[in-house]
Design an enzyme around this catalytic site. Structure first.
Site, PDB file in Angstrom:
ATOM      1  N   GLY A  30       0.780  -1.238   0.000  1.00 39.29           N
ATOM      2  CA  GLY A  30       0.000   0.000   0.000  1.00 39.29           C
ATOM      3  C   GLY A  30       0.804   1.276   0.000  1.00 39.29           C
ATOM      4  O   GLY A  30       0.315   2.328   0.427  1.00 39.29           O
ATOM      5  N   ASN A  45       1.739   3.003  -2.646  1.00 38.59           N
ATOM      6  CA  ASN A  45       1.110   3.935  -3.596  1.00 38.59           C
ATOM      7  C   ASN A  45      -0.183   4.504  -3.020  1.00 38.59           C
ATOM      8  O   ASN A  45      -0.486   5.684  -3.218  1.00 38.59           O
ATOM      9  CB  ASN A  45       0.856   3.252  -4.947  1.00 38.59           C
ATOM     10  CG  ASN A  45       2.095   3.249  -5.819  1.00 38.59           C
ATOM     11  OD1 ASN A  45       2.497   4.288  -6.341  1.00 38.59           O
ATOM     12  ND2 ASN A  45       2.731   2.089  -5.940  1.00 38.59           N
ATOM     13  N   ASN A  59      -3.961   1.709 -13.915  1.00 41.62           N
ATOM     14  CA  ASN A  59      -3.008   0.855 -13.205  1.00 41.62           C
ATOM     15  C   ASN A  59      -1.632   1.510 -13.268  1.00 41.62           C
ATOM     16  O   ASN A  59      -1.341   2.267 -14.199  1.00 41.62           O
ATOM     17  CB  ASN A  59      -2.954  -0.519 -13.879  1.00 41.62           C
ATOM     18  CG  ASN A  59      -2.005  -1.471 -13.185  1.00 41.62           C
ATOM     19  OD1 ASN A  59      -1.985  -1.581 -11.949  1.00 41.62           O
ATOM     20  ND2 ASN A  59      -1.192  -2.176 -13.969  1.00 41.62           N
ATOM     21  N   HIS A  91       2.419   0.371 -13.353  1.00 41.37           N
ATOM     22  CA  HIS A  91       3.258  -0.806 -13.586  1.00 41.37           C
ATOM     23  C   HIS A  91       4.727  -0.388 -13.481  1.00 41.37           C
ATOM     24  O   HIS A  91       5.119   0.636 -14.056  1.00 41.37           O
ATOM     25  CB  HIS A  91       2.961  -1.391 -14.972  1.00 41.37           C
ATOM     26  CG  HIS A  91       3.767  -2.618 -15.255  1.00 41.37           C
ATOM     27  ND1 HIS A  91       3.433  -3.847 -14.718  1.00 41.37           N
ATOM     28  CD2 HIS A  91       4.896  -2.808 -15.974  1.00 41.37           C
ATOM     29  CE1 HIS A  91       4.338  -4.732 -15.115  1.00 41.37           C
ATOM     30  NE2 HIS A  91       5.234  -4.131 -15.879  1.00 41.37           N
TER      31      HIS A  91
HETATM   32  C1  GRF Z   1       4.163  -1.290  -7.281  1.00 39.25           C
HETATM   33  O1  GRF Z   1       5.481  -1.591  -7.645  1.00 39.25           O
HETATM   34  C2  GRF Z   1       3.317  -1.121  -8.511  1.00 39.25           C
HETATM   35  O2  GRF Z   1       4.006  -0.615  -9.611  1.00 39.25           O
HETATM   36  C3  GRF Z   1       2.870  -2.549  -8.794  1.00 39.25           C
HETATM   37  O3  GRF Z   1       2.681  -3.118  -7.536  1.00 39.25           O
HETATM   38  C4  GRF Z   1       3.485  -2.458  -6.571  1.00 39.25           C
HETATM   39  C5  GRF Z   1       2.567  -2.006  -5.478  1.00 39.25           C
HETATM   40  O4  GRF Z   1       3.263  -1.483  -4.389  1.00 39.25           O
HETATM   41  N1  GRF Z   1       1.699  -2.548  -9.637  1.00 39.25           N
HETATM   42  P1  GRF Z   1       2.489  -0.802  -3.185  1.00 39.25           P
HETATM   43  O5  GRF Z   1       1.511  -1.857  -2.626  1.00 39.25           O
HETATM   44  O6  GRF Z   1       1.757   0.387  -3.723  1.00 39.25           O
HETATM   45  O7  GRF Z   1       3.523  -0.443  -2.185  1.00 39.25           O
END
Ligand code: GRF
Length: 202
Positions: A12, A14, A107, A109
Site C-alpha cells: 500500500g 502507492n 493501473n 506498472h
Molecule cells: C508497485 O510496484 C506497482 O508498480 C505494482 O505493484 C506495486 C505495489 O506497491 N503494480 P504498493 O503496494 O503500492 O507499495
C-alpha cells in the site's frame, strides 16, 4: 466531488502516496473506498489509519468468479466511484468488471511498458540489462498491462544496482507520478484518441 476507489493487495505504498497528496490538496479527488482481495493487506491498515472506508472482497468468499465480480461491481457502484485506481492489485480484472467501468480504471506498472509486462517487472528489466527503466500509468483494458499509456517516468539502472535498488528507485517515481495522473483525470484533462492519450495543457 470526484470519488476514487483504490484496489490494493499488499503493502500500500502507492495508496499512502495518494492519501498524502489528497491531504495536501493536490489530488482534486477523494479516496472514498479501498478494496482488497487480501484480508492481510497492509493497505487495509493504512486505509483504517486514515479513516477511509475499506472492504475485503476476496474470491474465496464466493462460489465462483461471476459472483465475485458482481460483488466488486456492486460495491464500486454503491460508492458512486468515478475512478478506480489499481495500486498493487495482484489480480487481473475480468472483462465483465472492465466493461462495467469503461475508461475509468487505471493501473501503475513498474517498467516502461510495453517492455517487461507481468510480474517482477523490475527484476525482468535488471536481468535483461537495460540502462533505463521506470514506471507507466495506463488505462486498464482486457490484456495484461496492455492498455493505453497515460504517462511514464524514467530512471537509470546504475552499475552495482541490485534488483531491489532498482525497484526502490522506480517506486519513488511511482509515488510522484500516480497522484499527478489522478489529478489530471479528476480535472478532466485526459482524453483518448484511439490508443493515444491526450493530456490538455501538458
Ligand atoms: C508497485 O510496484 C506497482 O508498480 C505494482 O505493484 C506495486 C505495489 O506497491 N503494480 P504498493 O503496494 O503500492 O507499495
Amino acid at each position: 466531488m470526484y470519488p476514487i476507489a483504490v484496489l490494493a493487495s499488499g503493502r500500500g505504498s502507492n495508496l499512502e502516496a495518494l492519501i498524502q497528496a489528497q491531504k495536501a490538496g493536490e489530488l482534486k479527488g477523494e479516496i472514498a473506498l479501498v478494496i482488497s482481495d487480501n484480508p492481510r493487506a497492509r493497505a487495509l491498515e493504512k486505509a483504517a489509519r486514515y479513516g477511509i472506508p475499506h472492504q475485503v472482497i476476496e474470491p474465496a468468499a464466493f462460489p465462483d468468479r461471476e459472483t465475485f465480480d458482481e460483488a466488486l461491481i456492486a460495491c464500486i457502484q454503491q460508492h458512486r466511484i468515478q475512478l478506480i485506481v489499481l495500486a498493487g492489485y495482484m489480480r487481473l480484472l475480468s472483462p465483465r468488471v472492465i466493461r462495467a467501468f469503461p475508461r475509468k480504471i487505471i493501473n501503475i506498472h513498474p517498467s516502461l511498458l510495453p517492455a517487461f509486462p507481468g510480474l517482477n517487472a523490475q527484476e525482468q528489466a535488471w536481468r535483461y540489462g537495460v540502462k533505463y527503466s521506470g514506471c507507466t500509468v495506463h488505462f486498464v483494458d482486457e490484456g495484461m498491462d496492455t492498455g493505453p499509456i497515460i504517462a511514464q517516468r524514467v530512471v537509470p539502472v546504475l552499475p552495482g544496482d541490485t534488483p531491489a535498488d532498482l525497484a526502490d528507485r522506480i517506486l519513488q517515481e511511482e509515488h510522484r507520478l500516480y497522484p499527478q495522473v489522478v489529478r489530471w483525470l479528476a480535472e478532466g484533462r485526459i482524453s483518448l484518441e484511439g490508443r493515444k492519450v491526450i493530456i490538455k495543457g501538458e
